[in-house]
Write an enzyme that holds these catalytic residues in place. Structure first.
Site, PDB file in Angstrom:
ATOM      1  N   ARG A 170       5.144-117.731  37.715  1.00 16.48           N
ATOM      2  CA  ARG A 170       4.978-116.968  36.471  1.00 16.48           C
ATOM      3  C   ARG A 170       5.298-117.888  35.296  1.00 16.48           C
ATOM      4  NH1 ARG A 170       2.715-114.298  39.543  1.00 16.48           N
ATOM      5  NH2 ARG A 170       3.039-112.129  40.133  1.00 16.48           N
ATOM      6  N   ASP A 261       0.101-109.054  46.195  1.00 15.27           N
ATOM      7  CA  ASP A 261       1.157-108.376  46.969  1.00 15.27           C
ATOM      8  C   ASP A 261       0.541-107.481  48.048  1.00 15.27           C
ATOM      9  OD1 ASP A 261       2.899-109.545  45.119  1.00 15.27           O
ATOM     10  OD2 ASP A 261       2.722-107.819  43.782  1.00 15.27           O
ATOM     11  N   ASP A 297       0.551-101.021  40.250  1.00 14.28           N
ATOM     12  CA  ASP A 297       0.902-102.196  41.050  1.00 14.28           C
ATOM     13  C   ASP A 297       0.760-101.954  42.556  1.00 14.28           C
ATOM     14  OD1 ASP A 297       2.048-103.234  38.589  1.00 14.28           O
ATOM     15  OD2 ASP A 297       3.366-104.446  39.865  1.00 14.28           O
TER      16      ASP A 297
END
Ligand code: KDG
Length: 318
Positions: A170, A261, A297
Site C-alpha cells: 500500500r 482477498d 470488500d
C-alpha cells in the site's frame, strides 16, 4: 481444530453513493473492510471454520465491525482497547473522482491495532489452526503491529500451522524500500506467498514474467508455494517445481476492492479441503470473479455459486 486464522486491521469503509463526491455527499454507506478479515469472511462463506484476530476500541464502532464479520460466520478474537484512548481506523471510498475509477482515502493513523501486542491476542488459536494468513498491510501500520505479525508467524511456524502472506503493498502507508526490507525479514516465516506481479516488480525489484518471478522468489526464500497474480491476465503458481496457470473467469466488475482477498479466500478454502494447486487456483479465481460483481470488500458467495462459475454455469436463474 480451527481451519483458518487471520490477523490484521479491519476498518469502517465509508462510501458515498456511486458518482457522488466525498466533498459534497450527504450519505455514506458503512461496511467493514480489511484485507485479512476479507479473507476470513470469504473462506468462512466457503465452509471454513475461520477466526480473525485484531484490536479494536470497545465502542459502538468497534462492535459494529465485529458484528458484521460474525454475521458471515467468522469467529473474532479481538483485543478490546479503551474507547477513550483508542480509535477505529476508517477508509473512504469514492467510486469515481479518479481516472482509475476509485479513490481511497485512509484515516487510520493511531488506530487501536497500532498498539497491539501478541499477549493481548488469543495466540493459542494460531497454534491450533491449520492455516494462518496475514498481509503486508499489517507490518506497515506501526512497529508494534509489525512485531506482532512476526511473532504470530513464528508461533504458527513452531506449531506446524501453514502460513500464507499476501504482499498487499500500500503506497499510502510506506515506501517501496522500507516495505521491501520488512517483507524480506518476514519471508523466512512464510510457506505460501501471494504477490501481485506489479508489486513483485515495483517493490520486490523482480524482473521477468510471472513464472520467472515465482522461480526467483521460491529459490531465494524457500517458499513452499508462490502465487503471482496478474489482474485480468490470471494467476501463476509454482509449487514442488511445477508451474500452474489459471485464467480469470469473466465477470462484470461492479466493485474491484477486495478481489485479491477473495482470490486468497477461495484458494485457501480449497487447500483446506484437500484440493490440489490447480483446484485451489480455480476456486481462488472463481471467488474473485464473484466478488467483483458485488458492492463491498467482502466475497459474499456460496460454494454452489463458486462451483457454477468453475463449471461455466453462467446463465440467469429464473
Ligand atoms: O484488499 C482490500 C483492502 O485494501 C481494503 O479492505 C482496505 O485493508 C485495506 C487496506 O489497508 O487497504
Amino acid at each position: 481444530m480451527t481451519d483458518l486464522v487471520t490477523f490484521g486491521e479491519t476498518m469502517l469503509r465509508l462510501s458515498p453513493p456511486r458518482g457522488e463526491r466525498l466533498e459534497t455527499t450527504r450519505d455514506l454507506n458503512v461496511q467493514a473492510g480489511g484485507a485479512e478479515s476479507n479473507v476470513a469472511v470469504g473462506a468462512a462463506r466457503l465452509g471454513a471454520d475461520a477466526r480473525w484476530l485484531s484490536k479494536l476500541p470497545d465502542s459502538p464502532l468497534g462492535r459494529r465491525i465485529v458484528n458484521e464479520l460474525r454475521s458471515h460466520g467468522v469467529r473474532p478474537g479481538v483485543a478490546w482497547a479503551d474507547p477513550d484512548t483508542s480509535r477505529v481506523g476508517t477508509y473512504y471510498l469514492e467510486h469515481g473522482g479518479s481516472p482509475r475509477g476509485t479513490n481511497v482515502i485512509y484515516d487510520r493513523a493511531d488506530a487501536a491495532i497500532t498498539t497491539v501486542e501478541p499477549d493481548e491476542l488469543p495466540t493459542d488459536a494460531v497454534e491450533d489452526a491449520e492455516w494462518f494468513h496475514t498481509t503486508g498491510i499489517t507490518p506497515a501500520l506501526s512497529e508494534a503491529a509489525a512485531k506482532t505479525t512476526t511473532e504470530l508467524l513464528r508461533t504458527a511456524g513452531d506449531a506446524g500451522t501453514t502460513r500464507s502472506f499476501d504482499l498487499n503493498y500500500r503506497s499510502k502507508l510506506w515506501d517501496p524500500e522500507t516495505a521491501r526490507a520488512a517483507y524480506e525479514d518476514l519471508f523466512e516465516h512464510v510457506d505460501t506467498l501471494f504477490v501481485p506481479r506489479r508489486d513483485a516488480r515495483e517493490v520486490l525489484d523482480r524482473e521477468g514474467d510471472a513464472v520467472e518471478i515465482a522461480h526467483g522468489l521460491a529459490t531465494e526464500f524457500d517458499f513452499d508455494a508462490v502465487v503471482v497474480t496478474r489482474g485480468l491476465d490470471g494467476s501463476v503458481a509454482l509449487h514442488d517445481g511445477s508451474v500452474y496457470e489459471q485464467a480469470v473467469y469473466e465477470a462484470e466488475t461492479f466493485d474491484a476492492i477486495g478481489t485479491g482477498d477473495a482470490f486468497v479466500a477461495g484458494y485457501v478454502a480449497e487447500r483446506l479441503r484437500g484440493g490440489d494447486l490447480p483446484a485451489a487456483l480455480r476456486w481462488g479465481s472463481a471467488t474473485a470473479a464473484l466478488k467483483r460483481t458485488t458492492d463491498g470488500d467482502l466475497a459474499v458467495t456460496t460454494r454452489a455459486e463458486v462451483r457454477d462459475v468453475i463449471e461455466g454455469e453462467d446463465g440467469i436463474d429464473r
